[in-house]
Motif scaffolding. Structure first.
Motif, PDB file in Angstrom:
ATOM      1  N   LYS A   1       0.841  -1.196   0.000  1.00  0.00           N
ATOM      2  CA  LYS A   1       0.000   0.000   0.000  1.00  0.00           C
ATOM      3  C   LYS A   1       0.881   1.252   0.000  1.00  0.00           C
ATOM      4  O   LYS A   1       1.945   1.264   0.614  1.00  0.00           O
ATOM      5  N   LEU A   2       0.397   2.275  -0.687  1.00  0.00           N
ATOM      6  CA  LEU A   2       1.119   3.540  -0.748  1.00  0.00           C
ATOM      7  C   LEU A   2       0.730   4.400   0.444  1.00  0.00           C
ATOM      8  O   LEU A   2      -0.442   4.728   0.638  1.00  0.00           O
ATOM      9  N   LEU A   3       1.706   4.750   1.249  1.00  0.00           N
ATOM     10  CA  LEU A   3       1.502   5.603   2.423  1.00  0.00           C
ATOM     11  C   LEU A   3       1.809   7.040   2.040  1.00  0.00           C
ATOM     12  O   LEU A   3       2.872   7.328   1.486  1.00  0.00           O
ATOM     13  N   CYS A   4       0.885   7.945   2.346  1.00  0.00           N
ATOM     14  CA  CYS A   4       1.100   9.331   1.945  1.00  0.00           C
ATOM     15  C   CYS A   4       0.355  10.286   2.865  1.00  0.00           C
ATOM     16  O   CYS A   4      -0.458   9.865   3.696  1.00  0.00           O
ATOM     17  N   GLY A   5       0.626  11.577   2.699  1.00  0.00           N
ATOM     18  CA  GLY A   5      -0.096  12.604   3.414  1.00  0.00           C
ATOM     19  C   GLY A   5      -1.286  13.070   2.597  1.00  0.00           C
ATOM     20  O   GLY A   5      -1.402  12.766   1.408  1.00  0.00           O
ATOM     21  N   GLY A   6      -2.177  13.822   3.239  1.00  0.00           N
ATOM     22  CA  GLY A   6      -3.357  14.299   2.543  1.00  0.00           C
ATOM     23  C   GLY A   6      -3.033  15.180   1.357  1.00  0.00           C
ATOM     24  O   GLY A   6      -3.803  15.238   0.383  1.00  0.00           O
ATOM     25  N   ASP A   7      -1.876  15.834   1.393  1.00  0.00           N
ATOM     26  CA  ASP A   7      -1.503  16.717   0.282  1.00  0.00           C
ATOM     27  C   ASP A   7      -1.256  15.934  -0.999  1.00  0.00           C
ATOM     28  O   ASP A   7      -1.552  16.410  -2.100  1.00  0.00           O
ATOM     29  N   LEU A   8      -0.706  14.717  -0.881  1.00  0.00           N
ATOM     30  CA  LEU A   8      -0.478  13.912  -2.079  1.00  0.00           C
ATOM     31  C   LEU A   8      -1.818  13.482  -2.678  1.00  0.00           C
ATOM     32  O   LEU A   8      -1.995  13.512  -3.903  1.00  0.00           O
TER      33      LEU A   8
END
Length: 234
Positions: free
Chosen positions: A125-132
């Motif tokens: 799974k790709l972990l990211c922040g809301g900005d991405l």
């Protein structure tokens, strides 16, 4: 006669985070811990590994004087994670001749994990922040087929950031709404607005970044003269 409930089958999860990590901050590391806790709370997902993949130097968005070489960014990331027993650094993306799209980094990660875990059931799974997540709406920034594959074939774990509203963004996007079951939103209740941009700004102004960036990374930045303040006038 008593019937025993069948135990739920656990699926192993590998979390991949892509980005500049310019430099890596405590918030980057915190995202992994938040995501692991949230996935474990489902009762059916078990996070076995976290992978940080710094972007290639050829990344068009960040090929400026502020982006230090991939070598330095990888070394700083390794220093930042040396106390972690489950988060590791991948330099595969940095070592490519050109910038590699996120979907291809996910595919490579899956292939590597498959060779390690053999026949074990797992998902990346790709972990990211809301900005991405919100960057999906920027015209021309993402290939729509790639976005669909990232969400459908892998899935997103999105950590909320100060000022971001991923739930609303999903609602306003037909694509994200269609596949919202593959997007896990994790709220960070301890407000934290750390960013690499703010770290670079503080360094440029000769201000302290202690407790924002791991101490070994601060030492590395000093020893290698990274992010020096630019002379504004002559």
């Amino acid at each position: 006669m008593r019937f025993m409930a069948s135990p739920r089958t656990m699926t192993n999860v590998v979390l991949l985070s892509c980005g500049s990590f310019n430099p890596i901050t405590n918030m980057h590391l915190r995202m992994f811990e938040l995501a692991r806790d949230a996935l474990h709370r489902t009762g059916i997902l078990s996070v076995t590994k976290g992978i940080i993949s710094p972007v290639n130097d050829d990344y068009k968005k960040l090929t400026t004087k502020t982006l230090v070489s991939g070598y330095h960014r990888v070394q700083m990331a390794k220093l930042a994670t040396r106390t972690s027993d489950w988060v590791q650094i991948s330099d595969w993306e940095v070592k490519q001749d050109l910038w590699t799209e996120t979907l291809n980094v996910l595919k490579h990660t899956k292939e590597e994990v498959e060779s390690e875990m053999k026949n074990e059931d797992f998902t990346v799974k790709l972990l990211c922040g809301g900005d991405l997540l919100e960057s999906f709406a920027v015209p021309g920034l993402w290939n729509e087929q790639h976005m669909t594959s990232i969400i459908c074939d892998y899935g997103l774990v999105v950590i909320t950031r100060h000022g971001s509203d991923p739930e609303r963004f999903i609602y306003e996007s037909d694509l994200l709404t269609r596949y919202k079951n593959n997007i896990l939103i994790v709220k960070e209740w301890i407000s934290n607005d750390i960013s690499s941009t703010k770290v670079r700004r503080a360094l440029k102004r000769n201000e302290s970044i202690k407790y924002v960036v791991p101490d070994p990374v601060i030492d590395y930045i000093k020893q290698n003269g990274l992010y020096k303040a630019q002379e504004l006038c002559k």
